[in-house]
Design a protein around this motif. Structure first.
Motif, PDB file in Angstrom:
ATOM      1  N   VAL A  59      39.182  25.264  34.434  1.00 19.14           N
ATOM      2  CA  VAL A  59      39.602  26.678  34.432  1.00 19.14           C
ATOM      3  C   VAL A  59      38.822  27.414  33.344  1.00 19.14           C
ATOM      4  CG1 VAL A  59      41.521  28.255  33.916  1.00 19.14           C
ATOM      5  CG2 VAL A  59      41.889  26.286  35.425  1.00 19.14           C
ATOM      6  N   GLY A  60      38.746  26.800  32.159  1.00 20.18           N
ATOM      7  CA  GLY A  60      37.987  27.403  31.060  1.00 20.18           C
ATOM      8  C   GLY A  60      36.519  27.585  31.421  1.00 20.18           C
ATOM      9  N   LEU A  61      35.953  26.580  32.060  1.00 15.99           N
ATOM     10  CA  LEU A  61      34.542  26.641  32.460  1.00 15.99           C
ATOM     11  C   LEU A  61      34.288  27.773  33.454  1.00 15.99           C
ATOM     12  CD1 LEU A  61      33.549  22.895  33.040  1.00 15.99           C
ATOM     13  CD2 LEU A  61      32.463  24.492  31.447  1.00 15.99           C
ATOM     14  N   ALA A  62      35.145  27.846  34.474  1.00 16.63           N
ATOM     15  CA  ALA A  62      34.928  28.859  35.515  1.00 16.63           C
ATOM     16  C   ALA A  62      35.049  30.258  34.917  1.00 16.63           C
ATOM     17  CB  ALA A  62      35.921  28.669  36.661  1.00 16.63           C
ATOM     18  N   LEU A  63      36.041  30.459  34.049  1.00 18.60           N
ATOM     19  CA  LEU A  63      36.208  31.791  33.448  1.00 18.60           C
ATOM     20  C   LEU A  63      35.009  32.126  32.562  1.00 18.60           C
ATOM     21  CD1 LEU A  63      40.036  31.837  32.561  1.00 18.60           C
ATOM     22  CD2 LEU A  63      38.875  32.999  34.444  1.00 18.60           C
ATOM     23  N   THR A  64      34.594  31.164  31.746  1.00 20.09           N
ATOM     24  CA  THR A  64      33.484  31.415  30.825  1.00 20.09           C
ATOM     25  C   THR A  64      32.197  31.716  31.590  1.00 20.09           C
ATOM     26  OG1 THR A  64      34.520  29.738  29.459  1.00 20.09           O
ATOM     27  CG2 THR A  64      32.348  30.478  28.765  1.00 20.09           C
ATOM     28  N   ARG A  65      31.934  30.882  32.587  1.00 18.33           N
ATOM     29  CA  ARG A  65      30.684  31.076  33.347  1.00 18.33           C
ATOM     30  C   ARG A  65      30.671  32.395  34.104  1.00 18.33           C
ATOM     31  NH1 ARG A  65      30.422  24.917  35.561  1.00 18.33           N
ATOM     32  NH2 ARG A  65      29.535  23.995  33.686  1.00 18.33           N
ATOM     33  N   GLY A  66      31.853  32.877  34.498  1.00 14.95           N
ATOM     34  CA  GLY A  66      31.915  34.157  35.197  1.00 14.95           C
ATOM     35  C   GLY A  66      32.017  35.329  34.231  1.00 14.95           C
ATOM     36  N   ASN A  67      32.010  34.993  32.924  1.00 14.56           N
ATOM     37  CA  ASN A  67      32.171  36.030  31.907  1.00 14.56           C
ATOM     38  C   ASN A  67      33.480  36.791  32.110  1.00 14.56           C
ATOM     39  OD1 ASN A  67      31.279  37.122  29.606  1.00 14.56           O
ATOM     40  ND2 ASN A  67      29.742  38.485  30.528  1.00 14.56           N
ATOM     41  N   LEU A  68      34.529  36.025  32.357  1.00 13.56           N
ATOM     42  CA  LEU A  68      35.824  36.618  32.709  1.00 13.56           C
ATOM     43  C   LEU A  68      36.899  36.132  31.745  1.00 13.56           C
ATOM     44  CD1 LEU A  68      35.639  35.805  36.523  1.00 13.56           C
ATOM     45  CD2 LEU A  68      35.250  38.045  35.488  1.00 13.56           C
ATOM     46  N   SER A  69      38.009  36.862  31.708  1.00 16.20           N
ATOM     47  CA  SER A  69      39.179  36.354  30.999  1.00 16.20           C
ATOM     48  C   SER A  69      40.336  36.327  31.991  1.00 16.20           C
ATOM     49  CB  SER A  69      39.522  37.244  29.814  1.00 16.20           C
ATOM     50  OG  SER A  69      40.361  38.301  30.243  1.00 16.20           O
ATOM     51  N   HIS A  70      41.474  35.786  31.543  1.00 12.80           N
ATOM     52  CA  HIS A  70      42.625  35.710  32.458  1.00 12.80           C
ATOM     53  C   HIS A  70      43.039  37.102  32.940  1.00 12.80           C
ATOM     54  CE1 HIS A  70      44.347  36.155  28.406  1.00 12.80           C
ATOM     55  NE2 HIS A  70      45.251  36.876  29.024  1.00 12.80           N
ATOM     56  N   GLU A  71      42.715  38.119  32.184  1.00  9.40           N
ATOM     57  CA  GLU A  71      43.109  39.471  32.595  1.00  9.40           C
ATOM     58  C   GLU A  71      42.359  39.958  33.833  1.00  9.40           C
ATOM     59  OE1 GLU A  71      42.592  41.620  28.996  1.00  9.40           O
ATOM     60  OE2 GLU A  71      44.519  40.930  28.210  1.00  9.40           O
ATOM     61  N   ASP A  72      41.278  39.288  34.162  1.00  9.96           N
ATOM     62  CA  ASP A  72      40.526  39.649  35.375  1.00  9.96           C
ATOM     63  C   ASP A  72      41.125  39.034  36.641  1.00  9.96           C
ATOM     64  OD1 ASP A  72      38.335  41.141  34.125  1.00  9.96           O
ATOM     65  OD2 ASP A  72      37.860  39.206  33.197  1.00  9.96           O
ATOM     66  N   LEU A  73      42.154  38.195  36.466  1.00  6.07           N
ATOM     67  CA  LEU A  73      42.690  37.461  37.614  1.00  6.07           C
ATOM     68  C   LEU A  73      43.948  38.120  38.166  1.00  6.07           C
ATOM     69  CD1 LEU A  73      42.342  33.823  36.216  1.00  6.07           C
ATOM     70  CD2 LEU A  73      40.729  35.072  37.685  1.00  6.07           C
ATOM     71  N   ALA A  74      43.928  38.384  39.478  1.00  2.00           N
ATOM     72  CA  ALA A  74      45.108  38.949  40.132  1.00  2.00           C
ATOM     73  C   ALA A  74      46.134  37.850  40.421  1.00  2.00           C
ATOM     74  CB  ALA A  74      44.706  39.626  41.438  1.00  2.00           C
ATOM     75  N   ALA A  75      45.658  36.652  40.658  1.00  2.00           N
ATOM     76  CA  ALA A  75      46.563  35.544  40.992  1.00  2.00           C
ATOM     77  C   ALA A  75      45.796  34.229  40.928  1.00  2.00           C
ATOM     78  CB  ALA A  75      47.138  35.725  42.397  1.00  2.00           C
ATOM     79  N   ILE A  76      46.583  33.145  40.932  1.00  2.00           N
ATOM     80  CA  ILE A  76      46.004  31.793  40.960  1.00  2.00           C
ATOM     81  C   ILE A  76      46.622  31.031  42.125  1.00  2.00           C
ATOM     82  CG2 ILE A  76      45.871  29.589  39.709  1.00  2.00           C
ATOM     83  CD1 ILE A  76      46.021  31.229  37.134  1.00  2.00           C
ATOM     84  N   GLY A  77      45.772  30.322  42.853  1.00  2.00           N
ATOM     85  CA  GLY A  77      46.257  29.435  43.909  1.00  2.00           C
ATOM     86  C   GLY A  77      45.939  27.995  43.545  1.00  2.00           C
ATOM     87  N   ILE A  78      46.791  27.094  44.007  1.00  2.00           N
ATOM     88  CA  ILE A  78      46.571  25.662  43.746  1.00  2.00           C
ATOM     89  C   ILE A  78      46.442  24.940  45.085  1.00  2.00           C
ATOM     90  CG2 ILE A  78      47.546  23.542  42.751  1.00  2.00           C
ATOM     91  CD1 ILE A  78      49.121  25.291  40.799  1.00  2.00           C
ATOM     92  N   THR A  79      45.446  24.075  45.179  1.00  2.00           N
ATOM     93  CA  THR A  79      45.348  23.164  46.317  1.00  2.00           C
ATOM     94  C   THR A  79      45.089  21.779  45.747  1.00  2.00           C
ATOM     95  OG1 THR A  79      44.206  22.638  48.380  1.00  2.00           O
ATOM     96  CG2 THR A  79      42.887  23.699  46.670  1.00  2.00           C
ATOM     97  N   ASN A  80      45.366  20.752  46.537  1.00  2.00           N
ATOM     98  CA  ASN A  80      45.403  19.421  45.918  1.00  2.00           C
ATOM     99  C   ASN A  80      45.244  18.304  46.927  1.00  2.00           C
ATOM    100  OD1 ASN A  80      48.109  20.450  46.799  1.00  2.00           O
ATOM    101  ND2 ASN A  80      48.714  18.368  46.302  1.00  2.00           N
ATOM    102  N   GLN A  81      44.828  17.149  46.370  1.00  2.00           N
ATOM    103  CA  GLN A  81      44.898  15.902  47.122  1.00  2.00           C
ATOM    104  C   GLN A  81      46.384  15.723  47.443  1.00  2.00           C
ATOM    105  OE1 GLN A  81      44.422  12.279  44.833  1.00  2.00           O
ATOM    106  NE2 GLN A  81      44.463  13.355  42.897  1.00  2.00           N
ATOM    107  N   ARG A  82      46.678  15.492  48.708  1.00  2.00           N
ATOM    108  CA  ARG A  82      48.088  15.406  49.078  1.00  2.00           C
ATOM    109  C   ARG A  82      48.560  13.960  48.901  1.00  2.00           C
ATOM    110  NH1 ARG A  82      47.078  17.187  55.037  1.00  2.00           N
ATOM    111  NH2 ARG A  82      45.711  15.389  54.753  1.00  2.00           N
TER     112      ARG A  82
END
Ligand SMILES: Nc1ncnc2c1ncn2[C@@H]1O[C@H](COP(=O)(O)OP(=O)(O)OP(=O)(O)O)[C@@H](O)[C@H]1O
Ligand SMILES: [Mg+2]
Length: 504
Positions: A59-82
């Motif tokens: 999560v930290g990597l994706a935000l940093t690489r996009g030059n973003l902070s959590h304030e840029d996010l409208a929502a978070i979705g989770i998907t997973n190995q079931r």
């Protein structure tokens, strides 16, 4: 401005975080593999704490690489190995045992015992699944039966269970300090504990497995706000608003909303899902009945699923266990050095065979060998195995649903392999279509979350954003296609009846 949605894809081999913009395009990503732990033949475990640490880091990597902070996010979705089961102490946040992975076969004896005289289909009409080592419920029973003090702690109400969606959500929303203990209908439908009609836990089945109800997460829809991120998850205040099991997420991300639409994902294993709408279709041909998705208060949609345990992981096995090449994509280069499989067929029944056979007694076999066969043929036979297995599942789907496949949408890491895609089209006899965004698993989870908070209007936005990248059309002659498939079917029979009580 919250112009983006973040998806966390907690997969079998790695965890990814991907930021998407409103048009469904990838803005930035982070990805980390975690350790695959094989304590014995047939056992597969993950360290759940490593998974949580990796999730934070990506999560930290994706935000940093996009030059973003959590304030840029409208929502978070989770998907997973079931199906992969985590059991942890709600006071300390520590898992009591490694996560037992969906591929793990240690629960065969538990499954046999639960089935008793009624056999593997004992709960099938309720939960849509045969008793098999694949699903979570018996894995939880194994942990309670085998970890010192676990059953007592569970009965005191100190232990929680979840697939990794629940584990990640609980940690993101505070962990021991108020973490939300919730799962979605799609993950719940992989435990063997949920009634497909009422979408609630079956106390009687949980009792059969000796699982206290207090361990089970609350079942919610796939698209609604479950809670807010807390600082420990790096996304304080951001609503976590979508959960879909990885295969259902890919179905969603591929915009398979119409009844009769299907997708096939080529990752660690292969998973084909066919949307059957609000109708729950029972399979007579070795498929699973599962929840496809449920958006907020709307009715749940169901799917028929063909699960194949080993496809991409066979390529990993060639790489890691045989040292045949450095990177998975190199397999194509080897396979292209030969014109055909040289008579070799590789049936990768490493976890027994899943759909459409459900044969826990099977183990892998490489058959048809002569002095002529070399490693290039084996590389080719491994890729062919992926396509034959998918054809078997497609055949079962046609029989169960009466729907003729007109084309197949594909996604996942292996769809970069052009030899495989052409061979798949040849074996199916229909076009194979790859979308522009092949990360459909993460995309589907992002859509589910974004729809819940109004970032996207609904399925129509998903359909509008979907775009074709490449299409493969069958070219092989009919008799050649059938000759190969006939030999494959014969090869499959050579794997049956291998495991004895005293031989794994
Ligand atoms: N070009 C390729 N040819 C063949 N196989 C490939 C190729 N690229 C990747 N793979 C295989 O695809 C798999 C990775 O696919 P993908 O990234 O979709 O899986 P994944 O999402 O990480 O799996 P999971 O969700 O189970 O963790 C690996 O098993 C790898 O061996
Ligand atoms: Mg995946």
């Amino acid at each position: 401005m919250a112009d983006y949605v973040l998806a966390i894809d907690q997969g079998t081999t790695s965890s990814r975080a991907i930021v998407f913009d409103h048009s469904g395009r990838i803005v930035s990503t982070g990805q980390l593999e975690h350790e695959q732990i094989f304590p014995r033949a047939g056992w597969v475990e993950h360290n759940a704490e490593q998974i949580w640490t990796n999730v934070r880091e990506v999560v930290g990597l994706a935000l940093t690489r996009g030059n973003l902070s959590h304030e840029d996010l409208a929502a978070i979705g989770i998907t997973n190995q079931r199906e992969t089961a985590v059991v942890w102490d709600k006071n300390t946040g520590k898992p009591v045992y490694n996560a037992i992975v969906w591929q793990d076969t240690r629960t065969q004896a538990i499954a046999d015992e639960l089935g008793g005289s009624e056999g593997p289909d004992k709960y099938k009409s309720i939960v849509g699944l045969p008793l098999a080592t694949y699903f979570s419920g018996p894995k939880v029973k194994w942990i309670l039966d085998n970890v010192d003090g676990a059953r007592e702690a569970a009965e005191r109400g100190d232990l929680l269970f979840g697939n990794t969606d629940t584990w990640v959500l609980w940690n993101m929303t505070g962990g021991p300090d108020g973490g939300v203990h919730v799962t979605d209908v799609t993950n719940a439908s992989r435990t063997m504990l949920m009634d497909l009609d009422t979408l609630s836990w079956r106390e009687d089945i949980a009792a059969d497995m000796g699982i206290p109800m207090s361990m089970l997460p609350e079942i919610r829809s796939s698209s609604e706000v479950y809670g807010q991120g807390r600082p420990r998850g790096l996304v304080p205040g951001v609503p976590i608003a979508g959960i879909l099991g990885d295969q259902q997420a890919a179905t969603f991300g591929q915009a398979c909303f119409e009844v009769g639409t299907a997708k096939n994902t080529y990752g660690t294993g292969n998973f084909m899902l066919l949307n059957t709408g609000t109708e729950k279709v029972a399979s007579k041909n070795g498929l699973l009945t599962t929840v496809c998705y449920k958006i907020g208060d709307q009715e749940a949609r169901y799917a028929l699923e063909g699960s194949i345990a080993v496809t991409g992981s066979l390529i990993q096995w060639l790489r890691d266990n045989l040292g045949m090449f450095e990177d998975a994509p190199d397999v194509e280069w080897l396979a292209r050095k030969v014109e055909d499989n040289g008579g070799a067929y590789f049936v990768p029944a490493f976890s027994g065979l899943f759909a459409p056979y459900w044969r826990p007694d099977a183990r892998g076999a490489l058959v048809g060998l002569t002095r002529y066969v070399n490693r290039n043929h084996i590389a080719r036979a491994s890729l062919e195995a992926v396509a034959y297995q998918s054809r078997e599942v497609a055949d079962a789907m046609r029989l169960d649903s009466g729907v003729e496949l007109t084309e197949l949408k594909v996604d996942g890491g292996m769809v970069q392999n052009e030899l495989l895609m052409q061979f798949q089209a040849d074996q199916l006899g229909v076009d194979v279509v790859r979308p522009k965004v092949a990360e459909t698993t993460a995309l589907g989870a992002a859509y589910a979350a974004g729809i819940a908070v109004g970032f996207w209007k609904g399925e129509e936005d998903v359909v509008a954003n979907w775009a074709e990248d490449k299409r493969w059309t069958p070219v092989v002659a009919e008799d050649e296609r059938e000759r190969l498939y006939r030999s494959w079917k014969k090869a499959v029979t050579k794997t049956f009846d291998w495991v004895d009580a005293d031989v794994q």
